[in-house]
Design a protein around this motif. Structure first.
Motif, PDB file in Angstrom:
ATOM      1  N   ALA A  30      29.393  35.766  20.879  1.00 47.94           N
ATOM      2  CA  ALA A  30      30.498  34.914  20.437  1.00 47.94           C
ATOM      3  C   ALA A  30      30.889  35.286  18.995  1.00 47.94           C
ATOM      4  CB  ALA A  30      30.074  33.451  20.510  1.00 47.94           C
ATOM      5  N   PRO A  31      32.204  35.333  18.718  1.00 48.43           N
ATOM      6  CA  PRO A  31      33.331  34.788  19.478  1.00 48.43           C
ATOM      7  C   PRO A  31      33.852  35.664  20.618  1.00 48.43           C
ATOM      8  CG  PRO A  31      34.145  35.772  17.469  1.00 48.43           C
ATOM      9  CD  PRO A  31      32.649  35.876  17.407  1.00 48.43           C
ATOM     10  N   ILE A  32      33.307  36.876  20.802  1.00 49.32           N
ATOM     11  CA  ILE A  32      33.692  37.649  21.982  1.00 49.32           C
ATOM     12  C   ILE A  32      33.364  36.833  23.229  1.00 49.32           C
ATOM     13  CG2 ILE A  32      33.146  39.704  23.357  1.00 49.32           C
ATOM     14  CD1 ILE A  32      32.551  41.157  20.704  1.00 49.32           C
ATOM     15  N   ARG A  33      34.275  36.837  24.202  1.00 43.77           N
ATOM     16  CA  ARG A  33      34.087  36.066  25.428  1.00 43.77           C
ATOM     17  C   ARG A  33      33.523  36.951  26.538  1.00 43.77           C
ATOM     18  NH1 ARG A  33      38.225  35.530  27.552  1.00 43.77           N
ATOM     19  NH2 ARG A  33      39.492  36.911  26.243  1.00 43.77           N
ATOM     20  N   VAL A  34      32.614  36.395  27.322  1.00 41.69           N
ATOM     21  CA  VAL A  34      31.996  37.131  28.413  1.00 41.69           C
ATOM     22  C   VAL A  34      32.059  36.287  29.679  1.00 41.69           C
ATOM     23  CG1 VAL A  34      29.955  38.375  29.206  1.00 41.69           C
ATOM     24  CG2 VAL A  34      30.415  38.181  26.748  1.00 41.69           C
ATOM     25  N   ASN A  35      32.599  36.860  30.751  1.00 41.49           N
ATOM     26  CA  ASN A  35      32.738  36.162  32.031  1.00 41.49           C
ATOM     27  C   ASN A  35      32.321  37.084  33.170  1.00 41.49           C
ATOM     28  OD1 ASN A  35      34.273  33.553  31.238  1.00 41.49           O
ATOM     29  ND2 ASN A  35      35.481  35.169  30.257  1.00 41.49           N
ATOM     30  N   SER A  36      32.070  36.485  34.333  1.00 41.47           N
ATOM     31  CA  SER A  36      31.724  37.290  35.508  1.00 41.47           C
ATOM     32  C   SER A  36      32.688  36.994  36.650  1.00 41.47           C
ATOM     33  CB  SER A  36      30.279  37.027  35.943  1.00 41.47           C
ATOM     34  OG  SER A  36      30.090  35.678  36.313  1.00 41.47           O
ATOM     35  N   LEU A  37      32.935  38.016  37.456  1.00 38.54           N
ATOM     36  CA  LEU A  37      33.886  37.942  38.560  1.00 38.54           C
ATOM     37  C   LEU A  37      33.181  38.362  39.836  1.00 38.54           C
ATOM     38  CD1 LEU A  37      36.724  37.669  39.733  1.00 38.54           C
ATOM     39  CD2 LEU A  37      37.257  39.932  38.829  1.00 38.54           C
ATOM     40  N   HIS A  38      33.254  37.496  40.858  1.00 37.85           N
ATOM     41  CA  HIS A  38      32.530  37.737  42.101  1.00 37.85           C
ATOM     42  C   HIS A  38      33.510  37.781  43.274  1.00 37.85           C
ATOM     43  CE1 HIS A  38      28.654  37.139  40.117  1.00 37.85           C
ATOM     44  NE2 HIS A  38      29.229  36.146  39.476  1.00 37.85           N
ATOM     45  N   PRO A  39      33.959  38.991  43.650  1.00 38.97           N
ATOM     46  CA  PRO A  39      34.859  39.101  44.798  1.00 38.97           C
ATOM     47  C   PRO A  39      34.130  38.803  46.109  1.00 38.97           C
ATOM     48  CG  PRO A  39      34.964  41.059  43.378  1.00 38.97           C
ATOM     49  CD  PRO A  39      33.759  40.282  42.977  1.00 38.97           C
ATOM     50  N   GLY A  40      34.873  38.230  47.046  1.00 44.11           N
ATOM     51  CA  GLY A  40      34.385  38.106  48.405  1.00 44.11           C
ATOM     52  C   GLY A  40      34.789  39.342  49.193  1.00 44.11           C
ATOM     53  N   ILE A  41      35.128  39.163  50.456  1.00 42.74           N
ATOM     54  CA  ILE A  41      35.604  40.273  51.279  1.00 42.74           C
ATOM     55  C   ILE A  41      37.080  40.508  50.959  1.00 42.74           C
ATOM     56  CG2 ILE A  41      36.055  41.040  53.646  1.00 42.74           C
ATOM     57  CD1 ILE A  41      33.582  39.382  54.444  1.00 42.74           C
ATOM     58  N   ILE A  42      37.369  41.678  50.451  1.00 47.29           N
ATOM     59  CA  ILE A  42      38.718  42.014  49.994  1.00 47.29           C
ATOM     60  C   ILE A  42      39.374  42.873  51.070  1.00 47.29           C
ATOM     61  CG2 ILE A  42      40.083  42.972  48.118  1.00 47.29           C
ATOM     62  CD1 ILE A  42      38.267  40.503  47.441  1.00 47.29           C
ATOM     63  N   SER A  51      40.937  46.389  50.373  1.00 45.80           N
ATOM     64  CA  SER A  51      40.192  47.340  49.557  1.00 45.80           C
ATOM     65  C   SER A  51      39.819  48.547  50.409  1.00 45.80           C
ATOM     66  CB  SER A  51      38.923  46.692  48.995  1.00 45.80           C
ATOM     67  OG  SER A  51      38.001  46.420  50.041  1.00 45.80           O
ATOM     68  N   PRO A  52      39.598  49.705  49.787  1.00 47.21           N
ATOM     69  CA  PRO A  52      39.266  50.899  50.586  1.00 47.21           C
ATOM     70  C   PRO A  52      38.067  50.696  51.501  1.00 47.21           C
ATOM     71  CG  PRO A  52      39.814  51.530  48.338  1.00 47.21           C
ATOM     72  CD  PRO A  52      39.781  50.028  48.356  1.00 47.21           C
ATOM     73  N   PHE A  53      37.060  49.965  51.048  1.00 47.01           N
ATOM     74  CA  PHE A  53      35.859  49.772  51.858  1.00 47.01           C
ATOM     75  C   PHE A  53      36.161  48.964  53.115  1.00 47.01           C
ATOM     76  CE2 PHE A  53      32.081  47.290  53.047  1.00 47.01           C
ATOM     77  CZ  PHE A  53      31.162  48.318  53.239  1.00 47.01           C
ATOM     78  N   TRP A  54      36.894  47.846  52.961  1.00 49.47           N
ATOM     79  CA  TRP A  54      37.124  46.956  54.095  1.00 49.47           C
ATOM     80  C   TRP A  54      38.315  47.373  54.935  1.00 49.47           C
ATOM     81  CZ3 TRP A  54      33.550  43.932  55.874  1.00 49.47           C
ATOM     82  CH2 TRP A  54      32.548  43.471  55.002  1.00 49.47           C
ATOM     83  N   ALA A  55      39.350  47.918  54.330  1.00 48.57           N
ATOM     84  CA  ALA A  55      40.543  48.298  55.096  1.00 48.57           C
ATOM     85  C   ALA A  55      40.242  49.412  56.097  1.00 48.57           C
ATOM     86  CB  ALA A  55      41.656  48.747  54.147  1.00 48.57           C
ATOM     87  N   ALA A 115      41.127  37.564  50.663  1.00 43.31           N
ATOM     88  CA  ALA A 115      41.594  37.915  49.322  1.00 43.31           C
ATOM     89  C   ALA A 115      41.998  39.384  49.284  1.00 43.31           C
ATOM     90  CB  ALA A 115      40.500  37.638  48.302  1.00 43.31           C
ATOM     91  N   THR A 116      42.867  39.721  48.342  1.00 40.57           N
ATOM     92  CA  THR A 116      43.399  41.071  48.215  1.00 40.57           C
ATOM     93  C   THR A 116      42.998  41.683  46.875  1.00 40.57           C
ATOM     94  OG1 THR A 116      45.450  40.378  47.143  1.00 40.57           O
ATOM     95  CG2 THR A 116      45.405  40.374  49.568  1.00 40.57           C
ATOM     96  N   MET A 117      43.210  42.975  46.746  1.00 42.46           N
ATOM     97  CA  MET A 117      42.946  43.630  45.467  1.00 42.46           C
ATOM     98  C   MET A 117      43.819  43.044  44.365  1.00 42.46           C
ATOM     99  SD  MET A 117      42.031  47.627  46.232  1.00 42.46           S
ATOM    100  CE  MET A 117      43.592  48.115  46.958  1.00 42.46           C
ATOM    101  N   ALA A 118      45.053  42.665  44.699  1.00 36.64           N
ATOM    102  CA  ALA A 118      45.925  42.041  43.698  1.00 36.64           C
ATOM    103  C   ALA A 118      45.319  40.731  43.198  1.00 36.64           C
ATOM    104  CB  ALA A 118      47.313  41.805  44.276  1.00 36.64           C
ATOM    105  N   ASP A 119      44.661  39.973  44.087  1.00 36.39           N
ATOM    106  CA  ASP A 119      44.002  38.736  43.667  1.00 36.39           C
ATOM    107  C   ASP A 119      42.896  39.030  42.653  1.00 36.39           C
ATOM    108  OD1 ASP A 119      45.549  37.266  45.505  1.00 36.39           O
ATOM    109  OD2 ASP A 119      44.060  37.516  47.100  1.00 36.39           O
TER     110      ASP A 119
END
Length: 235
Positions: free
Chosen positions: A164-176, A179-183, A203-207
């Motif tokens: 801090a003050p740098i912000r740190v967050n985490s992002l957890h995608p579901g099945i996209i 995406s190349p893997f799922w499509a 959910a999509t890659m744009a999401d």
């Protein structure tokens, strides 16, 4: 031009490549990484003059600082390098587990450590760690993946305190779904997953791109773990 410089680790392919494209379209300069310098350079050339590439393998943490020595001052960092793994307890592969644990937990941490002198100490600076829904939505063979993605949230919390003050967050995608893997899955594979979201769509890659930008740039958000899956599994 925004004047911002964002490093996207894993930005040479998949979702993080889509993020790199979007950031550049919005006026940012982007550094993308790949394990291969040739690939990194080729992707940067495709992205245009506001991109450059660096060879980096976060599963080899002793080499990270040297690989990142040429990186200039940064306004944001996205750690999105991943590997997929199916490692059951009955057929447990220690080498595969060790590599994946090293990549995400040690590799992500060492990348932040190596760049501390170039991450602008401001609330405007964001770090986003990519995990995944396997942290709380396990499946057979996900022991390592689920454990590591849970660990990403622990890492997020400690870094948010220390940096801090740098912000740190985490992002957890579901099945996209796109995406190349799922499509590329055989026809019908995704239908069962689609039926488990309230709206019947994945959910999509744009999401994911929109979510990553929110976590990177919203000055009021830190130490937040964000699932992006269109409500998957609540139905």
């Amino acid at each position: 031009m925004s004047g911002r410089v964002i490093l996207v680790v894993g930005g040479s392919s998949g979702i993080c490549n889509e993020l790199a494209k979007d950031l550049i379209a919005g006026g940012d300069r982007v550094i993308v990484t790949s394990r291969s310098q040739a690939t990194a350079d080729a992707v940067a050339a495709e992205l245009g003059p506001n991109a450059r590439g660096i060879a980096l393998d976060v599963s080899e943490p002793e080499e990270i600082a040297g690989r990142l020595a040429s990186v200039e001052q940064l306004d944001g960092l996205v750690l999105g390098a991943i590997e997929r793994d199916a490692n059951t307890i009955r057929e447990y592969d220690i080498a595969r587990a060790r590599r994946l644990i090293t990549l995400k937990l040690i590799g992500y941490t060492e990348t932040v450590h190596a760049l501390l002198d170039r991450l602008t100490p401001s609330v405007d600076t964001g770090i986003v760690l990519f995990g995944g829904r396997a942290k709380d939505a396990p499946y057979p063979g996900s022991t390592t993946v689920s454990t590591i993605n849970g660990g990403v949230d622990g890492l997020m919390n400690t870094l948010a305190h220390e940096l801090a003050p740098i912000r740190v967050n985490s992002l957890h995608p579901g099945i996209i779904g796109d995406s190349p893997f799922w499509a590329g899955k055989p026809e019908g594979v995704l239908a069962g997953y689609q039926g488990r979201t309230p709206g019947g769509e994945l959910a999509t890659m744009a999401d994911i791109v929109d979510a990553a930008k929110f976590l990177l740039f919203n000055r009021g958000v830190s130490a937040h773990s964000l699932n992006v899956d269109r409500g998957w599994r609540i139905t």
